[in-house]
Design an enzyme around this catalytic site. Structure first.
Site, short mmCIF file in Angstrom:
data_model
loop_
_atom_site.label_atom_id
_atom_site.label_comp_id
_atom_site.label_asym_id
_atom_site.label_seq_id
_atom_site.Cartn_x
_atom_site.Cartn_y
_atom_site.Cartn_z
CG ASP A 158 -2.19 -0.83 0.98
OD1 ASP A 158 -2.47 -1.17 -0.20
OD2 ASP A 158 -2.88 -1.14 1.97
NE ARG A 165 0.06 2.64 13.30
CZ ARG A 165 0.66 1.50 13.01
NH1 ARG A 165 1.86 1.23 13.50
NH2 ARG A 165 0.09 0.61 12.23
CG ASP A 170 -3.07 1.57 12.99
OD1 ASP A 170 -2.89 1.77 14.21
OD2 ASP A 170 -2.93 0.46 12.45
CB SER A 177 -3.97 -6.68 7.82
OG SER A 177 -3.47 -5.48 8.35
N1 ARG Z 1 -6.38 -3.70 16.36
C1 ARG Z 1 -5.08 -3.25 16.75
C2 ARG Z 1 -5.10 -1.78 17.04
O1 ARG Z 1 -5.98 -1.11 16.61
C3 ARG Z 1 -4.04 -3.64 15.75
C4 ARG Z 1 -4.02 -2.86 14.48
C5 ARG Z 1 -3.03 -3.43 13.56
N2 ARG Z 1 -2.84 -2.63 12.40
C6 ARG Z 1 -2.72 -3.16 11.18
N3 ARG Z 1 -2.55 -2.31 10.23
N4 ARG Z 1 -2.76 -4.44 10.95
O2 ARG Z 1 -4.25 -1.28 17.71
#
Ligand code: ARG
Length: 400
Positions: free
Chosen positions: A14, A95, A124, A175
């Protein structure tokens, strides 16, 4: 409209496509920046090359592992931060540190926007954008993936058509986001919350050890500083525990969690070091914290985890909580013994020079110096209100 954009670049499909797409569709210059927070990644030189091949004007790599461990993970550990009681905030914690470096790069490079490769359904995007607005409200945030309307197959075709060297295959179904605090795996067959996660999704917690063993973790003021008597930095402690605890196949989480955007999502995680450290740290607090402080801290911990999860790392409430938590850790110094066996990690002992556990108060032996005679009056007054109520309303009401 932005002219120069710093993109949070992972080296994956991506963000690689995003480099080219932003150049072609938005007419901007793109500077790709990868932030190393301890994720398993291709060689960083390869990642840099890929960004340049996709058309980036420049490609930067920042090693933020130490900073991430010391300034983001350590406070979260002090807060025993577990979202919805289970998830140690792996992605959520990374992040803000990524955004910090993104913003610094934007300033350095004279960029007027930052960009991320998040979709519109996840947490995210919230963390990237809210953190950016806290640190640099003047910067625009571009979210190409959210708006371009390509599915995975179309993105792969786009990459082929533009000679973007990606490794993605059409079969890649999960993912994955990882860093030194753990690994998140979502999508594929696990989108059915009843489906058992395929064994192939686990990597940090593949069982490699069979002999039971102990690990002693030493803490100073709430921070882990030693393993089995060996003085280590925060980063080394985490690396060591990921390896040791992970080798016993312990640290997996399988849960349905509430995302900020209103979706329930099935998530699996591997968090050997983070869960072992939180387990040990919380246990040490049980002998080092005075009762009311321990209980009040336990009340704010879930709230702290929610703030971090919801992208509010740089917020006044989270900062105020940090001051409280920091002050609570003054005497959280000591050791915790963990016992490991395949599939299990339990605390089998704790000790501290500041321990509030008083043997002479607790014991039923001859050494007992608890003043038993004080209890009679104390208990009578403790129950006085109930006794009065029962006498007035009739004691039969008390047991209906
Ligand atoms: N659900 C988790 C969170 O919101 C993990 C997110 C993982 N991100 C990803 N792009 N696979 O913190």
């Amino acid at each position: 409209m932005a002219k120069r954009v710093v993109l949070a670049y992972s080296g994956g499909l991506d963000t690689s496509v995003a480099v080219r797409w932003m150049i072609d569709e938005l007419g901007v210059e793109v500077i790709a920046m990868a932030v190393d927070v301890g994720q398993t990644s291709d060689d960083w030189d390869v990642v840099r090359e890929r960004a340049l091949a996709a058309g980036a004007r420049d490609a930067l790599v920042v090693d933020a592992r130490e900073e991430f461990a010391e300034e983001y993970v350590a406070p979260a550990l002090a807060a025993n931060a577990l979202y919805e009681g289970r998830y140690p905030l792996v992605s959520a914690l990374s992040r803000p540190v990524i955004v910090k470096h993104l913003v610094a790069a934007a300033r350095n490079e004279g960029a007027d926007a930052v960009a991320h490769g998040c979709t519109g359904k996840g947490n995210d995007q919230v963390r990237f954008e809210v953190s950016t607005r806290a640190l640099a409200p003047d910067l625009e945030v571009v979210a190409p993936v959210r708006g371009w309307g390509m599915n995975r197959e179309e993105s792969i075709l786009y990459a082929y058509r533009h000679d973007i060297p990606i490794q993605a295959t059409k079969e890649k179904v999960y993912s994955i986001d990882d860093n030194l605090w753990g690994r998140a795996i979502e999508c594929g067959e696990m989108e059915d919350p009843w489906a058992v996660p395929p064994v192939g999704v686990w990597s940090m917690t593949k069982v490699r050890a069979s002999e039971p063993r102990d690990v002693i973790i030493g803490f100073e003021q709430g921070r882990p500083v030693e393993i089995d008597g060996r003085r280590l930095g925060m980063l080394e402690v985490i690396d060591t525990l990921n390896d040791v605890v992970g080798s016993y196949g312990w640290g997996r989480i399988d849960m349905v969690e509430n995302r900020r955007v209103g979706i329930k999502s099935r998530e699996t995680y591997e968090c050997p070091a983070s869960l072992a450290l939180i387990l040990a740290h919380k246990d040490l607090e049980s002998i080092c914290l005075e009762r009311d402080l321990e209980r009040e801290k336990a009340r704010i911990e879930p709230r702290y985890a929610e703030l971090v999860y919801d992208g509010l790392w740089f917020s006044p409430l989270k900062q105020a909580f940090d001051s409280f938590i920091d002050s609570s850790q003054e005497f959280v110094t000591g050791e915790v013994r963990l016992h490991l066996e395949p599939g299990s990690c339990v605390v089998t002992g704790r000790r501290s020079p500041h321990s509030l556990y008083d043997y002479e108060l607790a014991t039923y032996d001859a050494a007992d110096r608890f003043r038993h005679e004080d209890s009679a009056g104390f208990v009578r007054l403790w129950g006085l209100g109930i006794e009065t109520w029962a006498a007035r309303q009739g004691s039969d009401r008390a047991h209906t």
